[in-house]
Design a protein around this motif. Structure first.
Motif, mmCIF file in Angstrom:
data_model
loop_
_atom_site.group_PDB
_atom_site.id
_atom_site.type_symbol
_atom_site.label_atom_id
_atom_site.label_comp_id
_atom_site.label_asym_id
_atom_site.label_seq_id
_atom_site.Cartn_x
_atom_site.Cartn_y
_atom_site.Cartn_z
ATOM 1 N N GLY A 59 0.806 -1.210 0.000
ATOM 2 C CA GLY A 59 0.000 0.000 0.000
ATOM 3 C C GLY A 59 0.843 1.265 0.000
ATOM 4 N N ALA A 60 0.237 2.351 -0.458
ATOM 5 C CA ALA A 60 0.957 3.625 -0.531
ATOM 6 C C ALA A 60 1.290 4.172 0.856
ATOM 7 C CB ALA A 60 0.119 4.646 -1.308
ATOM 8 N N GLU A 61 0.489 3.791 1.867
ATOM 9 C CA GLU A 61 0.723 4.269 3.235
ATOM 10 C C GLU A 61 1.487 3.249 4.080
ATOM 11 O OE1 GLU A 61 -3.040 5.352 4.828
ATOM 12 O OE2 GLU A 61 -3.364 6.991 3.407
ATOM 13 N N LEU A 62 2.030 2.216 3.440
ATOM 14 C CA LEU A 62 2.894 1.207 4.081
ATOM 15 C C LEU A 62 2.165 0.378 5.142
ATOM 16 C CD1 LEU A 62 6.125 3.384 4.653
ATOM 17 C CD2 LEU A 62 5.396 2.194 2.593
ATOM 18 N N LYS A 63 0.815 0.331 5.069
ATOM 19 C CA LYS A 63 0.056 -0.380 6.105
ATOM 20 C C LYS A 63 -0.036 -1.874 5.846
ATOM 21 C CE LYS A 63 -2.762 3.640 7.288
ATOM 22 N NZ LYS A 63 -4.129 4.212 7.332
ATOM 23 N N GLY A 64 0.180 -2.289 4.600
ATOM 24 C CA GLY A 64 0.098 -3.700 4.278
ATOM 25 C C GLY A 64 -1.292 -4.259 4.530
ATOM 26 N N ASN A 65 -1.343 -5.565 4.752
ATOM 27 C CA ASN A 65 -2.597 -6.251 5.095
ATOM 28 C C ASN A 65 -2.247 -7.452 5.962
ATOM 29 O OD1 ASN A 65 -5.118 -7.367 5.274
ATOM 30 N ND2 ASN A 65 -5.563 -7.242 3.093
ATOM 31 N N PRO A 66 -1.971 -7.193 7.265
ATOM 32 C CA PRO A 66 -1.538 -8.280 8.154
ATOM 33 C C PRO A 66 -2.507 -9.448 8.196
ATOM 34 C CG PRO A 66 -1.231 -6.146 9.206
ATOM 35 C CD PRO A 66 -2.013 -5.888 7.951
ATOM 36 N N GLY A 67 -3.812 -9.170 8.066
ATOM 37 C CA GLY A 67 -4.791 -10.245 8.098
ATOM 38 C C GLY A 67 -4.618 -11.214 6.956
ATOM 39 N N SER A 68 -4.044 -10.740 5.833
ATOM 40 C CA SER A 68 -3.833 -11.589 4.665
ATOM 41 C C SER A 68 -2.393 -12.066 4.553
ATOM 42 C CB SER A 68 -4.225 -10.821 3.393
ATOM 43 O OG SER A 68 -5.568 -10.434 3.451
ATOM 44 N N GLY A 69 -1.610 -11.830 5.585
ATOM 45 C CA GLY A 69 -0.230 -12.290 5.572
ATOM 46 C C GLY A 69 0.751 -11.299 4.984
ATOM 47 N N ILE A 70 0.302 -10.067 4.664
ATOM 48 C CA ILE A 70 1.191 -9.042 4.103
ATOM 49 C C ILE A 70 1.523 -8.061 5.224
ATOM 50 C CG2 ILE A 70 1.440 -7.235 2.372
ATOM 51 C CD1 ILE A 70 -0.643 -8.702 0.694
ATOM 52 N N PRO A 71 2.756 -8.041 5.716
ATOM 53 C CA PRO A 71 3.091 -7.190 6.857
ATOM 54 C C PRO A 71 3.137 -5.715 6.479
ATOM 55 C CG PRO A 71 5.064 -8.233 5.984
ATOM 56 C CD PRO A 71 3.906 -8.818 5.225
ATOM 57 N N ALA A 72 2.908 -4.871 7.489
ATOM 58 C CA ALA A 72 3.039 -3.425 7.290
ATOM 59 C C ALA A 72 4.521 -3.056 7.263
ATOM 60 C CB ALA A 72 2.314 -2.688 8.408
ATOM 61 N N LEU A 73 4.843 -2.024 6.495
ATOM 62 C CA LEU A 73 6.229 -1.546 6.428
ATOM 63 C C LEU A 73 6.465 -0.380 7.379
ATOM 64 C CD1 LEU A 73 6.938 -1.735 2.582
ATOM 65 C CD2 LEU A 73 7.515 -3.381 4.365
ATOM 66 N N LEU A 74 5.419 0.072 8.064
ATOM 67 C CA LEU A 74 5.580 1.088 9.092
ATOM 68 C C LEU A 74 6.337 0.480 10.263
ATOM 69 C CD1 LEU A 74 1.996 2.625 9.018
ATOM 70 C CD2 LEU A 74 4.077 3.667 8.129
ATOM 71 N N GLY A 75 7.460 1.076 10.613
ATOM 72 C CA GLY A 75 8.278 0.539 11.690
ATOM 73 C C GLY A 75 9.209 -0.569 11.253
ATOM 74 N N VAL A 76 9.310 -0.834 9.935
ATOM 75 C CA VAL A 76 10.173 -1.919 9.466
ATOM 76 C C VAL A 76 11.638 -1.622 9.746
ATOM 77 C CG1 VAL A 76 10.465 -1.006 7.115
ATOM 78 C CG2 VAL A 76 10.594 -3.477 7.521
#
Length: 294
Positions: free
Chosen positions: A227-244
């Protein structure tokens, strides 16, 4: 009835004027002249079929209420980890479409011709097989075709489900409905529950949002999943990049882009094909390493 004035005169009946008593019982029709038939279709036979259908319907309703359909997360077209699966009664067709002779150039054969032959034959069976014999071993052609169909459907269904389980193990994926149920049990009993991955990511902000690398990120393949806001989709197994940046360094992030990680495939070559240069990818990795909670 006619008689004279004498009491001992013989009574003479003219016709039969007696009123017959009505009976509510249906007198079954005599089918002795029609071999193979034993009762009328309407209402006798149809009523029996209707009663059997009611019993079956009640059984299905009980199963539906006792074991409701599992629910996953809301549909997400960017989730590359999701493995779509049809309902169990279509698994045999799903597996059939995986074979070379029913897919790719022959997809019309698998999606139209084979189902049309199968279901069309089932619909036409009463008209094609008009024999009066009801014992299955006295009807070899019809019985053989039905047994072959049952064996084929059962085999394809079992193989399809086996392949699905193997794919889950290979990609280390937990089905969404199981993951969601585990989250509900984990949050149960906690006051207010625990915030989900999306809720946690909302508390974080994008670091250096005005950095030129942020615009390069939006042109990269990363934005399609994270996503453009780096939030990802943790529920679908895609981690957020915020705080990476608190977990991975610039070199680590570059390694993930080049080599992939978990269910993520290498994305370096894909970004080069999109028009990004090696220097652009390096800037994106450096910018992502700055995404820290502090």
């Amino acid at each position: 009835m006619a008689h004279g004035h004498k009491s001992d005169e013989k009574i003479v009946y003219v016709g039969d004027s007696r009123v017959r008593a009505k009976s509510s019982h249906l007198i079954p029709q005599d089918f002795s002249a029609y071999p193979g038939k034993s009762e009328v279709f309407i209402p006798n036979f149809l009523l029996k079929e209707w009663m059997v259908a009611v019993v079956v319907l009640v059984g299905i309703l009980v199963l539906v209420m006792s074991d409701p359909a599992p629910l996953g997360y809301p549909a997400d077209p960017t989730n590359t980890q999701f493995i779509p699966m049809p309902d169990w009664y279509f698994l045999f067709l799903y597996q059939l479409l995986k074979y070379p002779y029913t897919s790719d150039k022959f997809v019309v054969l698998g999606t139209v011709l084979v189902p049309a032959i199968a279901f069309g034959s089932l619909l036409l069976a009463p008209f094609l097989d008009t024999g009066k014999e009801r014992r299955f071993y006295r009807r070899p052609i019809a019985s053989s075709l039905m047994i072959l169909s049952l064996v084929a459907c059962s085999y394809l269904t079992i193989v399809s489900w086996h392949h699905y389980e193997e794919e889950l193990k290979e990609k280390n994926i937990i089905p969404e409905h199981i993951k969601r149920e585990e989250e509900l049990h984990a949050n149960k009993g906690k006051e207010g529950g625990t915030p989900s991955g999306n809720a946690q990511s909302k508390k974080l902000a994008v670091v250096a949002a005005d950095d030129p690398a942020a615009e390069l990120y939006k042109k990269a393949t990363c934005v399609a999943c994270h996503g453009a806001e780096l939030k990802g989709n943790p529920g679908s197994g895609i981690p957020a990049l915020l705080g990476v940046g608190d977990k991975l360094s610039k070199d680590d992030i570059m390694g993930v882009i080049k080599n992939g990680k978990g269910g993520m495939t290498p994305m370096y070559d894909a970004n080069i094909k999109k028009g990004l240069t090696d220097a652009d990818i390096d800037k994106i990795a450096d910018w992502l390493s700055k995404q820290k909670k502090g």
